[in-house]
Design an enzyme around this catalytic site. Structure first.
Site, mmCIF file in Angstrom:
data_model
loop_
_atom_site.group_PDB
_atom_site.id
_atom_site.type_symbol
_atom_site.label_atom_id
_atom_site.label_comp_id
_atom_site.label_asym_id
_atom_site.label_seq_id
_atom_site.Cartn_x
_atom_site.Cartn_y
_atom_site.Cartn_z
ATOM 1 N N ARG A 107 12.392 -24.045 89.219
ATOM 2 C CA ARG A 107 11.333 -23.904 88.215
ATOM 3 C C ARG A 107 10.733 -25.261 87.846
ATOM 4 N NH1 ARG A 107 10.952 -19.452 84.918
ATOM 5 N NH2 ARG A 107 10.460 -20.722 83.108
ATOM 6 N N ARG A 163 8.730 -35.287 90.632
ATOM 7 C CA ARG A 163 7.478 -35.966 90.992
ATOM 8 C C ARG A 163 7.692 -37.449 91.258
ATOM 9 N NH1 ARG A 163 4.718 -33.332 86.505
ATOM 10 N NH2 ARG A 163 4.102 -31.237 87.174
ATOM 11 N N ARG A 198 21.331 -14.083 77.694
ATOM 12 C CA ARG A 198 21.534 -15.116 76.689
ATOM 13 C C ARG A 198 20.588 -14.842 75.529
ATOM 14 N NH1 ARG A 198 25.946 -18.048 76.695
ATOM 15 N NH2 ARG A 198 25.038 -20.115 76.310
ATOM 16 N N ARG A 219 17.557 -27.989 72.589
ATOM 17 C CA ARG A 219 16.293 -28.687 72.351
ATOM 18 C C ARG A 219 15.842 -28.502 70.903
ATOM 19 N NH1 ARG A 219 12.483 -24.775 76.273
ATOM 20 N NH2 ARG A 219 13.045 -22.840 75.264
ATOM 21 N N GLU A 237 17.458 -25.420 68.705
ATOM 22 C CA GLU A 237 17.733 -24.209 69.495
ATOM 23 C C GLU A 237 19.160 -24.218 70.054
ATOM 24 O OE1 GLU A 237 14.296 -23.285 71.912
ATOM 25 O OE2 GLU A 237 15.587 -22.501 73.475
ATOM 26 N N TYR A 275 13.800 -13.283 85.268
ATOM 27 C CA TYR A 275 13.345 -14.407 84.433
ATOM 28 C C TYR A 275 11.857 -14.612 84.713
ATOM 29 C CZ TYR A 275 13.933 -19.217 82.496
ATOM 30 O OH TYR A 275 13.868 -20.378 81.761
ATOM 31 N N ASP A 277 7.862 -15.474 83.847
ATOM 32 C CA ASP A 277 6.959 -16.200 82.960
ATOM 33 C C ASP A 277 5.873 -15.250 82.466
ATOM 34 O OD1 ASP A 277 8.237 -18.637 83.025
ATOM 35 O OD2 ASP A 277 7.234 -19.272 84.873
HETATM 36 N N1 UDP Z 1 16.793 -27.570 82.682
HETATM 37 C C1 UDP Z 1 17.696 -28.602 82.543
HETATM 38 N N2 UDP Z 1 17.400 -29.661 81.734
HETATM 39 C C2 UDP Z 1 16.246 -29.719 81.026
HETATM 40 C C3 UDP Z 1 15.321 -28.673 81.159
HETATM 41 C C4 UDP Z 1 15.628 -27.598 81.985
HETATM 42 O O1 UDP Z 1 18.763 -28.571 83.147
HETATM 43 O O2 UDP Z 1 16.055 -30.700 80.279
HETATM 44 C C5 UDP Z 1 17.139 -26.433 83.567
HETATM 45 C C6 UDP Z 1 17.916 -25.359 82.811
HETATM 46 O O3 UDP Z 1 18.852 -24.768 83.685
HETATM 47 C C7 UDP Z 1 16.831 -24.382 82.453
HETATM 48 C C8 UDP Z 1 15.972 -24.419 83.693
HETATM 49 O O4 UDP Z 1 15.985 -25.792 84.092
HETATM 50 O O5 UDP Z 1 17.343 -23.099 82.169
HETATM 51 C C9 UDP Z 1 14.544 -23.945 83.489
HETATM 52 O O6 UDP Z 1 13.943 -24.690 82.461
HETATM 53 P P1 UDP Z 1 12.647 -24.174 81.696
HETATM 54 O O7 UDP Z 1 12.100 -25.315 80.909
HETATM 55 O O8 UDP Z 1 11.755 -23.501 82.652
HETATM 56 O O9 UDP Z 1 13.271 -23.107 80.654
HETATM 57 P P2 UDP Z 1 12.617 -22.251 79.457
HETATM 58 O O10 UDP Z 1 11.592 -23.114 78.771
HETATM 59 O O11 UDP Z 1 12.061 -20.988 80.081
HETATM 60 O O12 UDP Z 1 13.807 -22.002 78.587
#
Ligand code: UDP
Length: 383
Positions: A174, A178, A250, A280, A301, A349, A351
């Site tokens: 996901r 870069r 979850r 976060r 969160e 999962y 979007d």
């Molecule tokens: N992820 C991570 N560290 C980060 C951000 C994301 O390991 O700082 C991993 C984590 O497993 C997460 C996945 O990447 O579930 C997808 O992140 P995304 O930001 O797409 O999650 P969402 O915003 O949908 O919760």
């Protein structure tokens, strides 16, 4: 011909899109929603105390490459351009995510150009002999151990409550990696946030003479009687009374705090370290930079396993659950007159843009099969 009448269970994105597409074709739609608001988990509400528009179930940024989906959502909302630029606080530093040239240079104390950075990271990765079988293998093959341990292992294990070795490789895919200074979280062509919030957007989709919405109504299978078809966007295992067991989800808990002025200077700050209990912090006013507020409201969160009565957010899709899921899929396929839709109905999962696209397709397919008049594209676009 008798007017068709359908029941839509759930007033989230899937339900609202299906209801709208069928209503404009002359189908009568009854929408039942268990909660007391529409828009599902992208619900937004203005906080009384600060005046800030809050993403009540966590951050939602709309992003898509699909022009049709973008046109569709823009009929019901005025989208303001918004590019998510996430920061991560770890090991005493603040870094940009997704991992980009700035993150790499800052983390390793280097001044690499893109080619040098690529070579440096490649030297840290494990060679790809076979496709990665799980999240950890995928990370070690693409970003190497140091970045994996700093930014992904802790976050992922907190977020999912499982060892990274037990989680699917697809999760990591996901996020981009870069080798330039682009620090946009998403690469999609169209990105934005509705000026009046997602709940207003979904309410507009549902605002049609042929759509009746009932809030605070729990669906029971007997409620389906008398309708020509049911579109069910609740959890698929719940529909079948968890007869094969519970699929794992979850859920999230949010600790809310407000402050004078600003808190962190960006919308989303991730805390990847395993030593910090939360994943976060979201500072909601940064999702609406076109507004100004003297106070600020933040959500910290926490992720945990979804228990009975909790709101499911993320399907976990553990490898050993595949069998149980296959059984539910089989039951769902055989359930006459019911379509299972959306993140919970299909246990994926998804979007927001994919959810909308699928809902559009499902509604059109039903309309065609049911012999409901197709609309000329131009008329549908205007309705
Ligand atoms: N992820 C991570 N560290 C980060 C951000 C994301 O390991 O700082 C991993 C984590 O497993 C997460 C996945 O990447 O579930 C997808 O992140 P995304 O930001 O797409 O999650 P969402 O915003 O949908 O919760």
């Amino acid at each position: 011909m008798r007017q068709k009448s359908v029941l839509v269970v759930g007033a989230g994105l899937s339900g609202a899109v299906i209801a709208r597409i069928l209503a404009i074709r002359g189908v009568h739609v009854c929408v039942v929603e268990g909660r007391n608001h529409v828009a599902g988990n992208c619900h937004t509400v203005r906080d009384q105390h600060t005046g800030v528009m809050v993403h009540a179930y966590g951050p939602h940024i709309f992003h898509t490459d699909d022009a049709e989906v973008w046109r569709f959502v823009n009929r019901y909302a005025n989208f303001k351009q918004f590019k998510n630029q996430v920061k991560a606080q770890v090991g005493g530093g603040v870094y940009a995510l997704p991992i980009n040239l700035h993150t790499i240079n800052q983390f390793f104390g280097k001044t690499f150009d893109p080619n040098a950075a690529r070579a440096f990271i490649q030297a840290q990765t494990t060679p790809v002999i076979a496709p990665a079988r799980n999240f950890e293998e995928q990370a070690l093959q693409t970003i190497g151990r140091d970045l994996y341990q700093a930014f992904f292992k802790g976050y992922t294990e907190k977020q999912w409550g499982r060892a990274a070795r037990d989680l699917p490789a697809s999760l990591l895919k996901r996020l981009p990696l870069r080798f330039d200074y682009n620090d946009d979280y998403f690469s999609h062509r169209y990105q934005g946030i509705p000026e009046a919030g997602y709940t207003d957007m979904v309410a507009r989709m549902l605002d049609h003479a042929l759509i009746e919405v009932q809030l605070g109504v729990r669906f029971d299978r007997v409620d389906a009687r008398g309708f020509d078809h049911v579109f069910y966007s609740g959890a698929v295992d719940g529909y079948f009374g968890h007869s094969y067991g519970r699929l794992a989800y979850r859920t999230l808990d949010f600790e809310t705090r407000s402050y004078e002025g600003d808190f962190q200077g960006c919308a989303v700050m991730n805390y990847p370290s395993a030593d910090v209990a939360y994943t976060r912090i979201t500072e909601h006013k940064y999702f609406a930079p076109w507004e100004s507020h003297e106070r600020t409201i933040c959500y910290t969160e926490f992720s945990r396993d979804c228990g009975i009565g909790d709101i499911p957010f993320y399907p976990i899709r553990l490898v050993h659950e595949k069998q149980m899921l296959a059984k539910y899929r089989d039951l769902a396929a055989r359930e006459a007159g019911v379509s299972f839709v959306g993140r919970l109905g299909t246990y994926r999962y998804l979007d927001m843009d994919v959810t909308i696209k699928e809902a559009m397709q499902i509604a059109r397919t039903y309309a065609k099969k049911a012999g409901v008049a197709a609309l000329p594209a131009a008329l549908e676009a205007a309705a």
